[in-house]
Design a protein around this motif. Structure first.
Motif, short mmCIF file in Angstrom:
data_model
loop_
_atom_site.label_atom_id
_atom_site.label_comp_id
_atom_site.label_asym_id
_atom_site.label_seq_id
_atom_site.Cartn_x
_atom_site.Cartn_y
_atom_site.Cartn_z
N ARG A 38 0.71 -1.31 -0.18
CA ARG A 38 0.05 0.03 -0.03
C ARG A 38 0.84 1.30 0.06
O ARG A 38 0.64 2.10 -0.85
N HIS B 144 2.55 1.51 -3.16
CA HIS B 144 1.73 1.90 -4.24
C HIS B 144 1.39 3.47 -4.47
O HIS B 144 1.58 4.28 -5.49
N SER C 185 -2.68 1.79 -7.70
CA SER C 185 -2.37 2.98 -7.25
C SER C 185 -3.60 4.18 -7.36
O SER C 185 -3.64 4.90 -6.97
N ASN D 154 -6.73 2.94 -7.42
CA ASN D 154 -7.71 2.25 -6.88
C ASN D 154 -8.57 1.78 -8.06
O ASN D 154 -10.11 1.69 -7.82
#
Length: 357
Positions: A67, A70, A191, A193
């Protein structure tokens, strides 16, 4: 002049191998020189380095750290359009092996390299700039251009037999880059979503990878010539293996040129125009160029990832809404329309933008 027309008399002198001109001590002909100051500021020691973000592939694919990586990737592609990748699955020695076969190929006698010469109407093979107009400024470089993936599209008759390990080395390298490409495209999507395969799906199963081996001879007129003129890439992403020691790659950011640093064990990855389109402008395709060293030759390898030419490329649904409507037109076979814009010093991506956004 169309690229399938016979070269005119004034073009014959510039069709000569750039490397051979440099070896013989010949100064670059006028067709290679920028007389209007376009190439000012090419003294690389006077330009600052760009602080290109470094992305760790181990962190990019780790459940515990992906996360954060990203988010770092998103920032890199929206601010710089490029990043340096480390821990990408290839050792320094394997990258040096690729660099070695590139240098060995360009060190071959001219008659051996010309066995793989590009025809006047062909895109693949050994050669230099296609001459599309009489006022075109040519790049001070020689190239070997090959389709390397998918396997059934390879024209092996254009793949050098010497050095003897050229083909084996390239096969291994491309297999690794196919994995790198998948990781990058999935990470780009996440990245934003989006569904992780949305970029890959848009490119299709007949997406291609094209390799351009570059040789940039030194020149005492390095302030007047460019190895590659300013441009952004027509690809989805481009993966560059830089020369281990000699600089030359530069990026334009905020109307200022910056030097790309060299990290020998890293791959320099930049997005191309087709990612800018698919991301609806959230990721920016960077303008870059290659400058010439006055004393030392430079080699590099750029591998471009392109969508299936029959697929339409357009902004993805997940990045279009009322606050950010479509900024780009739908386009097919972007690569096929790119060359005339490049040779004129223009950007095809500008023609793809929807006006009055």
């Amino acid at each position: 002049m169309a690229d399938n027309d016979p070269p005119s008399k004034n073009a014959e002198s510039v069709l000569k191998c750039v490397q051979e001109m440099a070896i013989s001590g010949q100064e670059p002909p006028g067709r290679y020189c920028y007389r209007d100051g376009v190439a000012r500021g090419l003294d690389t020691c006077c330009l600052p380095f760009m602080e290109i973000p470094v992305i760790d592939f181990d962190l990019l694919t780790s459940p515990s750290s992906s996360r954060q990586e990203h988010a770092k990737l998103h920032s890199a592609l929206s601010s710089f359009g490029c990043f340096m990748s480390i821990n990408h699955g290839m050792s320094s020695s394997s990258l040096d092996k690729v660099r070695s076969v590139i240098k060995e190929f360009f060190a071959l006698p001219l008659e051996e390299k010309q066995k793989y010469g590009r025809g006047i109407d062909g895109g693949e093979g050994y050669g230099n700039d296609m001459i599309l107009s009489d006022d075109q400024v040519l790049d001070w470089s020689d190239r070997l251009f090959l389709v390397v993936s998918p396997e059934e599209q390879r024209k092996l008759k254009l793949w050098p037999e010497y050095p003897e390990n050229f083909r084996e080395t390239l096969f291994e390298y491309i297999a690794k880059l196919e994995l790198v490409t998948e990781v990058v495209l999935k990470a780009m999507a996440m990245s934003l979503n989006l569904e992780d395969c949305c970029f890959l799906d848009k490119c299709g199963v007949q997406a291609t990878m094209r390799a351009r081996f570059n040789f940039f001879p030194p020149s005492s007129r390095h302030h007047q010539v460019l190895g590659l003129k300013p441009h952004s890439d027509s690809s989805v992403i481009t993966i560059v293996l830089q020369d281990r020691e000699v600089e030359g790659f530069q990026f334009l950011k905020n109307d200022q040129w910056f030097r790309a640093p060299i990290i020998p064990e890293a791959l320099l990855i930049n997005i191309g125009d087709q990612t800018e389109i698919m991301s609806n402008g959230l990721f920016k395709s960077p303008v870059h160029r290659v400058v010439i060293n006055p004393e030392r030759e430079r080699c590099s390898l750029a591998v471009f990832y392109y969508p299936d030419p029959d697929n339409y490329i357009e902004p993805l649904d997940g990045v279009v809404d009322d606050t950010r409507p479509r900024q780009y037109k739908k386009v097919k076979n972007y690569f096929g329309s790119f060359a005339p814009y490049y040779q004129q010093g223009k950007r095809l991506i500008d023609a793809m933008k929807i006006q009055n956004f």
